[in-house]
Design a protein around this motif. Structure first.
Motif, PDB file in Angstrom:
ATOM      1  N   ILE A 105       0.854  -1.188   0.000  1.00  0.00           N
ATOM      2  CA  ILE A 105       0.000   0.000   0.000  1.00  0.00           C
ATOM      3  C   ILE A 105       0.896   1.247   0.000  1.00  0.00           C
ATOM      4  O   ILE A 105       1.756   1.397   0.876  1.00  0.00           O
ATOM      5  CB  ILE A 105      -0.925   0.002   1.225  1.00  0.00           C
ATOM      6  CG1 ILE A 105      -1.746  -1.294   1.268  1.00  0.00           C
ATOM      7  CG2 ILE A 105      -1.842   1.211   1.216  1.00  0.00           C
ATOM      8  CD1 ILE A 105      -2.496  -1.502   2.571  1.00  0.00           C
ATOM      9  N   VAL A 106       0.685   2.114  -0.989  1.00  0.00           N
ATOM     10  CA  VAL A 106       1.549   3.296  -1.145  1.00  0.00           C
ATOM     11  C   VAL A 106       0.686   4.545  -1.306  1.00  0.00           C
ATOM     12  O   VAL A 106      -0.513   4.474  -1.565  1.00  0.00           O
ATOM     13  CB  VAL A 106       2.483   3.139  -2.360  1.00  0.00           C
ATOM     14  CG1 VAL A 106       3.381   1.919  -2.192  1.00  0.00           C
ATOM     15  CG2 VAL A 106       1.688   3.043  -3.662  1.00  0.00           C
ATOM     16  N   ASP A 107       1.330   5.709  -1.165  1.00  0.00           N
ATOM     17  CA  ASP A 107       0.635   6.986  -1.333  1.00  0.00           C
ATOM     18  C   ASP A 107       0.553   7.404  -2.805  1.00  0.00           C
ATOM     19  O   ASP A 107      -0.365   8.109  -3.202  1.00  0.00           O
ATOM     20  CB  ASP A 107       1.343   8.090  -0.543  1.00  0.00           C
ATOM     21  CG  ASP A 107       1.116   7.954   0.965  1.00  0.00           C
ATOM     22  OD1 ASP A 107      -0.004   7.584   1.360  1.00  0.00           O
ATOM     23  OD2 ASP A 107       2.053   8.212   1.729  1.00  0.00           O
ATOM     24  N   ARG A 156     -12.428   5.071   8.077  1.00  0.00           N
ATOM     25  CA  ARG A 156     -11.423   5.758   8.902  1.00  0.00           C
ATOM     26  C   ARG A 156     -10.146   6.065   8.131  1.00  0.00           C
ATOM     27  O   ARG A 156      -9.418   7.005   8.482  1.00  0.00           O
ATOM     28  CB  ARG A 156     -11.109   4.906  10.135  1.00  0.00           C
ATOM     29  CG  ARG A 156     -12.305   4.705  11.056  1.00  0.00           C
ATOM     30  CD  ARG A 156     -12.015   3.685  12.136  1.00  0.00           C
ATOM     31  NE  ARG A 156     -10.965   4.117  13.037  1.00  0.00           N
ATOM     32  CZ  ARG A 156     -10.425   3.340  13.970  1.00  0.00           C
ATOM     33  NH1 ARG A 156     -10.850   2.092  14.118  1.00  0.00           N
ATOM     34  NH2 ARG A 156      -9.474   3.795  14.752  1.00  0.00           N
ATOM     35  N   ASP A 157      -9.848   5.282   7.096  1.00  0.00           N
ATOM     36  CA  ASP A 157      -8.600   5.462   6.358  1.00  0.00           C
ATOM     37  C   ASP A 157      -8.755   6.377   5.143  1.00  0.00           C
ATOM     38  O   ASP A 157      -7.766   6.665   4.463  1.00  0.00           O
ATOM     39  CB  ASP A 157      -8.060   4.101   5.886  1.00  0.00           C
ATOM     40  CG  ASP A 157      -7.725   3.184   7.049  1.00  0.00           C
ATOM     41  OD1 ASP A 157      -7.450   3.689   8.152  1.00  0.00           O
ATOM     42  OD2 ASP A 157      -7.736   1.947   6.861  1.00  0.00           O
ATOM     43  N   TYR A 158      -9.978   6.822   4.872  1.00  0.00           N
ATOM     44  CA  TYR A 158     -10.209   7.652   3.688  1.00  0.00           C
ATOM     45  C   TYR A 158      -9.376   8.933   3.745  1.00  0.00           C
ATOM     46  O   TYR A 158      -9.339   9.639   4.734  1.00  0.00           O
ATOM     47  CB  TYR A 158     -11.701   8.007   3.578  1.00  0.00           C
ATOM     48  CG  TYR A 158     -12.018   8.928   2.431  1.00  0.00           C
ATOM     49  CD1 TYR A 158     -11.985   8.469   1.118  1.00  0.00           C
ATOM     50  CD2 TYR A 158     -12.319  10.269   2.665  1.00  0.00           C
ATOM     51  CE1 TYR A 158     -12.269   9.325   0.060  1.00  0.00           C
ATOM     52  CE2 TYR A 158     -12.602  11.131   1.620  1.00  0.00           C
ATOM     53  CZ  TYR A 158     -12.575  10.653   0.314  1.00  0.00           C
ATOM     54  OH  TYR A 158     -12.837  11.514  -0.731  1.00  0.00           O
ATOM     55  N   ARG A 206      -3.367   3.556  12.471  1.00  0.00           N
ATOM     56  CA  ARG A 206      -4.701   3.064  12.797  1.00  0.00           C
ATOM     57  C   ARG A 206      -4.721   1.540  12.871  1.00  0.00           C
ATOM     58  O   ARG A 206      -5.336   0.948  13.767  1.00  0.00           O
ATOM     59  CB  ARG A 206      -5.696   3.581  11.739  1.00  0.00           C
ATOM     60  CG  ARG A 206      -7.171   3.513  12.145  1.00  0.00           C
ATOM     61  CD  ARG A 206      -7.803   2.189  11.839  1.00  0.00           C
ATOM     62  NE  ARG A 206      -7.562   1.781  10.475  1.00  0.00           N
ATOM     63  CZ  ARG A 206      -7.612   0.509  10.072  1.00  0.00           C
ATOM     64  NH1 ARG A 206      -7.880  -0.453  10.916  1.00  0.00           N
ATOM     65  NH2 ARG A 206      -7.361   0.198   8.811  1.00  0.00           N
ATOM     66  N   ILE A 207      -4.026   0.872  11.938  1.00  0.00           N
ATOM     67  CA  ILE A 207      -3.953  -0.594  11.945  1.00  0.00           C
ATOM     68  C   ILE A 207      -3.276  -1.087  13.219  1.00  0.00           C
ATOM     69  O   ILE A 207      -3.731  -2.044  13.853  1.00  0.00           O
ATOM     70  CB  ILE A 207      -3.204  -1.105  10.697  1.00  0.00           C
ATOM     71  CG1 ILE A 207      -4.050  -0.849   9.438  1.00  0.00           C
ATOM     72  CG2 ILE A 207      -2.891  -2.598  10.822  1.00  0.00           C
ATOM     73  CD1 ILE A 207      -3.315  -1.131   8.138  1.00  0.00           C
TER      74      ILE A 207
END
Length: 210
Positions: free
Chosen positions: A49-51, A142-144, A154-155
């Motif tokens: 998972i990347v930005d 929550r991750d939006y 958060r994880i």
């Protein structure tokens, strides 16, 4: 393994098996190396998972800094905290680990800090896993619009909360089980029934005398 095993968008999918031999060679502690060798069946790099947006292929994806999701299939259960510590030492980067063993699941994560030798890590104990349901790593609400680092924070918090809940439930079950085991068994039989009747008749006779 199901195509939709994890609730992570396909653009982050890596789906790459990781040979065990090179990993084992990096484990310095001989006992830990033997534990991993005997207990781990396979390690798979499932997602990264990347930005960055607009990545078109896996080669470009894995070159970016991000959060790697690894799936570890086990032949037998191994302490999840030990597993997470070992894999954190091997990869030294942000990772989420899903340990699968005989229909049960444990989630672990490693969050590197400035002192990479320490970092922050947490793992849940094993709990029953419904193979028909997805494994939730992301929380879309929550991750939006959050960065990968914020999502990883958060994880980590979620896994810590899950660990606490599982510990409480298992401790509660043990207490209930002990209470039930401490209650003496009373085996029903005709002899026991006759004895109850005799005792009852004796008590009633005594009361009549009084």
């Amino acid at each position: 393994m199901s195509e939709c095993r994890y609730n992570i968008p396909k653009q982050y999918k890596v789906d790459k098996g990781m040979p065990l031999e090179p990993l084992l060679g990096k484990i310095e502690n001989p006992k830990c190396r033997r534990i991993i060798e005997a207990g781990v069946e396979s390690v798979k790099w499932c997602y990264h998972i990347v930005d960055k947006k607009g990545i078109v292929n896996v080669a470009e994806l894995v070159r970016e800094n991000g959060l790697s999701v690894l799936e570890v299939s086990l032949r037998r259960q191994i302490c999840p905290e030990l597993l997470t510590e070992v894999f954190a030492g091997l990869f030294q980067r942000p990772i989420v680990l899903a340990y699968l063993c005989a229909g049960e699941l444990s989630l672990g994560t490693f969050f590197p800090t400035e002192n990479a030798a320490v970092g922050r890590m947490c793992s849940t104990d094993f709990y029953p896993c419904d193979t028909e349901r997805m494994i939730d790593i992301l929380d879309y609400e929550r991750d939006y619009n959050k960065s990968v680092v914020q999502t990883h924070e958060r994880i980590l918090a979620t896994i810590r909360q899950q660990k606490r809940i599982i510990m409480i439930e298992k401790a509660y079950e043990q207490i209930n089980s002990k209470v039930e085991n401490d209650i003496p068994d009373f085996e029903f039989s005709i002899e026991n029934l006759d004895k109850i009747r005799e005792d009852s008749e004796f008590v009633q006779a005594q009361l009549r005398v009084v």
